[in-house]
Design a protein around this motif. Structure first.
Motif, PDB file in Angstrom:
ATOM      1  N   TRP A 173      -4.637 -23.017  -6.597  1.00 46.93           N
ATOM      2  CA  TRP A 173      -4.617 -24.459  -6.834  1.00 46.93           C
ATOM      3  C   TRP A 173      -3.311 -24.996  -6.260  1.00 46.93           C
ATOM      4  O   TRP A 173      -2.256 -24.782  -6.856  1.00 46.93           O
ATOM      5  N   ASN A 174      -3.379 -25.635  -5.099  1.00 48.03           N
ATOM      6  CA  ASN A 174      -2.116 -26.167  -4.566  1.00 48.03           C
ATOM      7  C   ASN A 174      -1.915 -27.599  -5.035  1.00 48.03           C
ATOM      8  O   ASN A 174      -2.863 -28.370  -5.182  1.00 48.03           O
ATOM      9  N   ILE A 175      -0.666 -27.915  -5.268  1.00 48.17           N
ATOM     10  CA  ILE A 175      -0.322 -29.171  -5.943  1.00 48.17           C
ATOM     11  C   ILE A 175      -0.310 -30.355  -4.982  1.00 48.17           C
ATOM     12  O   ILE A 175       0.066 -31.455  -5.351  1.00 48.17           O
ATOM     13  N   LYS A 176      -0.759 -30.110  -3.739  1.00 46.61           N
ATOM     14  CA  LYS A 176      -0.757 -31.204  -2.769  1.00 46.61           C
ATOM     15  C   LYS A 176      -1.983 -32.110  -2.906  1.00 46.61           C
ATOM     16  O   LYS A 176      -2.077 -33.126  -2.225  1.00 46.61           O
ATOM     17  N   GLY A 177      -2.908 -31.720  -3.777  1.00 40.73           N
ATOM     18  CA  GLY A 177      -4.094 -32.558  -3.952  1.00 40.73           C
ATOM     19  C   GLY A 177      -4.365 -32.808  -5.419  1.00 40.73           C
ATOM     20  O   GLY A 177      -3.798 -32.143  -6.296  1.00 40.73           O
ATOM     21  N   PRO A 178      -5.269 -33.760  -5.720  1.00 38.35           N
ATOM     22  CA  PRO A 178      -5.532 -34.120  -7.122  1.00 38.35           C
ATOM     23  C   PRO A 178      -6.088 -32.966  -7.954  1.00 38.35           C
ATOM     24  O   PRO A 178      -5.745 -32.837  -9.128  1.00 38.35           O
ATOM     25  N   ASP A 179      -6.929 -32.111  -7.356  1.00 36.63           N
ATOM     26  CA  ASP A 179      -7.472 -30.979  -8.121  1.00 36.63           C
ATOM     27  C   ASP A 179      -6.355 -30.047  -8.581  1.00 36.63           C
ATOM     28  O   ASP A 179      -6.348 -29.570  -9.719  1.00 36.63           O
ATOM     29  N   GLY A 180      -5.418 -29.779  -7.669  1.00 37.02           N
ATOM     30  CA  GLY A 180      -4.304 -28.889  -7.996  1.00 37.02           C
ATOM     31  C   GLY A 180      -3.377 -29.490  -9.039  1.00 37.02           C
ATOM     32  O   GLY A 180      -2.918 -28.802  -9.967  1.00 37.02           O
ATOM     33  N   VAL A 212       6.474 -24.232 -13.451  1.00 37.56           N
ATOM     34  CA  VAL A 212       7.128 -24.020 -12.152  1.00 37.56           C
ATOM     35  C   VAL A 212       6.084 -23.569 -11.137  1.00 37.56           C
ATOM     36  O   VAL A 212       4.998 -23.120 -11.498  1.00 37.56           O
ATOM     37  N   LEU A 213       6.456 -23.670  -9.880  1.00 37.95           N
ATOM     38  CA  LEU A 213       5.618 -23.179  -8.788  1.00 37.95           C
ATOM     39  C   LEU A 213       6.374 -22.111  -8.015  1.00 37.95           C
ATOM     40  O   LEU A 213       7.570 -22.294  -7.782  1.00 37.95           O
ATOM     41  N   ILE A 252      -3.870 -19.289  -9.507  1.00 38.11           N
ATOM     42  CA  ILE A 252      -2.545 -19.211  -8.875  1.00 38.11           C
ATOM     43  C   ILE A 252      -2.125 -20.638  -8.528  1.00 38.11           C
ATOM     44  O   ILE A 252      -2.744 -21.287  -7.674  1.00 38.11           O
ATOM     45  N   LEU A 253      -1.107 -21.118  -9.230  1.00 35.79           N
ATOM     46  CA  LEU A 253      -0.608 -22.482  -9.019  1.00 35.79           C
ATOM     47  C   LEU A 253       0.459 -22.427  -7.927  1.00 35.79           C
ATOM     48  O   LEU A 253       1.434 -21.681  -8.040  1.00 35.79           O
ATOM     49  N   THR A 254       0.241 -23.202  -6.870  1.00 36.87           N
ATOM     50  CA  THR A 254       1.172 -23.144  -5.728  1.00 36.87           C
ATOM     51  C   THR A 254       1.520 -24.538  -5.221  1.00 36.87           C
ATOM     52  O   THR A 254       0.831 -25.514  -5.535  1.00 36.87           O
ATOM     53  N   LEU A 255       2.567 -24.553  -4.389  1.00 35.50           N
ATOM     54  CA  LEU A 255       2.823 -25.749  -3.583  1.00 35.50           C
ATOM     55  C   LEU A 255       1.780 -25.783  -2.468  1.00 35.50           C
ATOM     56  O   LEU A 255       1.160 -26.789  -2.194  1.00 35.50           O
ATOM     57  N   ASP A 256       1.601 -24.650  -1.822  1.00 34.99           N
ATOM     58  CA  ASP A 256       0.633 -24.484  -0.744  1.00 34.99           C
ATOM     59  C   ASP A 256       0.942 -23.129  -0.098  1.00 34.99           C
ATOM     60  O   ASP A 256       2.028 -22.941   0.446  1.00 34.99           O
TER      61      ASP A 256
END
Lengths: 309, 107
Positions: free
Chosen positions: B43-50, B61-62, B9-13
């Motif tokens: 997987w939130n996009i606020k960090g390098p892993d995400g 898109v998120l 699940i790709l998210t902003l957070d």
């Protein structure tokens, strides 16, 4: 100049320059060295943070708080507080109960978290000068999600009568929130419904549009300015957003600004947002300065508010 | 190698963003007998892993639900039936049996 400039843009009018509206939220807490959870429960800290952020960023307007959990928590939803974020709802009282069984009541200014917000709002209003104060309401579908959980997205398809009952209730909660922000003195009141970007246009028209009308009526009957904030990739519901009945709308970084501008002009709406909150402001992958220049150029001077996405 | 379905699940957070919160919940609230056959992760996009996962999966898109590498639900929170359908289309026989049990039991 700030208040009228922002109101004019929000109402889709031409402006001499684009007004600037930072959605500072719990960043206000950071600016004054406080944790978000402490900040959001102390009216003096909220007032201090909002006033500091408005001055620091030379804002034309600023939200009192950006927290979509106030209504749900004020009805007893379980939530978890965070030091660096607004709280998050963790329990859904309608997940396995009807409205009647859960005995939910529409929260007034005296209930739940509202007294803190009202007191903070009055303090800000007394000192803010020519800066518009925005009251941000948790939108009806987001509130319904808080109350019912993810089941609401199945209900709108498989059990529309139940979904309608919950959305009608949420509509009345939103209207009461609008009255609270009206009474605080907010010049602009926005319905913030991020989850409404995650449904089909027909579902939006059937459930979200009608549920926003009571709050919009409260705002417009008071002569105030209204907006509808939506997040995510809202491209598929943009036409519905433009037709919802607010003076304007705000979008996030995932939308194409040229498309959004054309839609806003077509419907005579104000529009704002789109600065790259994650890619530029948070992660620095894009240059925030260049992103801001692009946003200002794309937004133009008819109904555009410069703001984060 | 595990024969579990991989659901990303790709998210902003999901804490900060309500749309992401309920996209994640569309998976996390699945019945236990179905979840026993899937491996899901936000997987939130606020960090390098995400960010790396977003790029690896060619996210657009998120938020987005990705099943076995397929971008299945992009900015659309699925109904219970819709997510079961998509899981079933990629499921082992054992998971298909559990999905049918979940359908009968309802959301």
């Amino acid at each position: 100049m700030g208040i009228q400039l922002l109101i004019d843009a929000y109402r889709g009018k031409k402006t001499p320059k684009a007004p600037w509206l930072p959605y500072a939220g719990v960043h206000c807490a950071y600016l004054i060295g406080e944790k978000a959870d402490v900040y959001l429960q102390d009216p003096d800290l909220i007032a201090k943070g909002v006033l500091f952020a408005a001055e620091r960023y030379k804002a034309d307007g600023i939200p009192l708080v950006f927290d979509l959990n106030i209504e749900g928590m004020s009805m007893g939803c379980e939530a978890k507080w965070y030091p660096d974020n607004p709280p998050a709802i963790t329990g859904h009282p309608l997940a396995d109960k009807t409205l009647a069984e859960a005995n939910l009541k529409i929260p007034t200014a005296k209930d739940g978290r509202w007294p803190v917000i009202v007191e903070a709002g009055k303090k800000v209003m007394a000192q803010k000068g020519d800066v518009a104060l925005l009251g941000l309401i948790c939108g009806p579908l987001t509130l319904a999600s808080h109350l019912r959980g993810v089941k609401i997205f199945t209900d709108v398809v498989k059990n529309p009568a139940l979904a309608k009952e919950i959305m009608d209730f949420c509509a009345q909660v939103c209207a009461e929130s609008a009255r609270i922000y009206r009474d605080i003195g907010c010049e602009i009141i926005a319905i913030v419904d991020p989850v409404a970007s995650q449904i089909k246009p027909g579902t939006f028209a059937e459930f979200v549009t009608p549920a926003c009308q009571p709050a919009i009526d409260v705002i417009h009957e008071a002569g105030l300015t209204s907006s509808f904030f939506i997040c995510g990739d809202a491209t598929k519901v943009m036409e519905e957003v433009c037709k919802i009945g607010t003076h304007g709308f705000a979008i996030d970084e995932q939308l194409n600004m040229n498309y959004v501008r054309e839609m806003a002009i077509k419907y005579g709406r104000g529009f704002g947002g789109n600065l790259k909150l994650t890619l530029a402001m948070s992660l620095g992958i894009l240059s925030p300065r260049e992103d801001a220049i692009v946003s200002l150029a794309a937004g133009g001077l008819t109904g555009f508010t410069f703001a984060p996405g | 190698m595990s024969d579990k379905l991989v659901v990303d699940i790709l998210t902003l957070d999901s804490v900060q963003c309500a749309a992401c919160q309920y996209m994640l919940e569309a998976v996390s609230a699945l019945p236990d007998n179905v979840k026993a056959h899937i491996e899901f992760k936000e997987w939130n996009i606020k960090g390098p892993d995400g960010i790396n996962k977003f790029l690896e999966l060619n996210g657009r898109v998120l938020p987005t639900i990705v099943i076995n590498g397929d971008l299945v639900f992009e900015s659309i929170i699925p109904t219970f039936e819709e997510i079961l359908d998509e899981l079933s289309a990629r499921a082992s026989e054992a998971l298909k049996v559990e999905i049918e049990k979940a359908r009968i039991a309802g959301s």
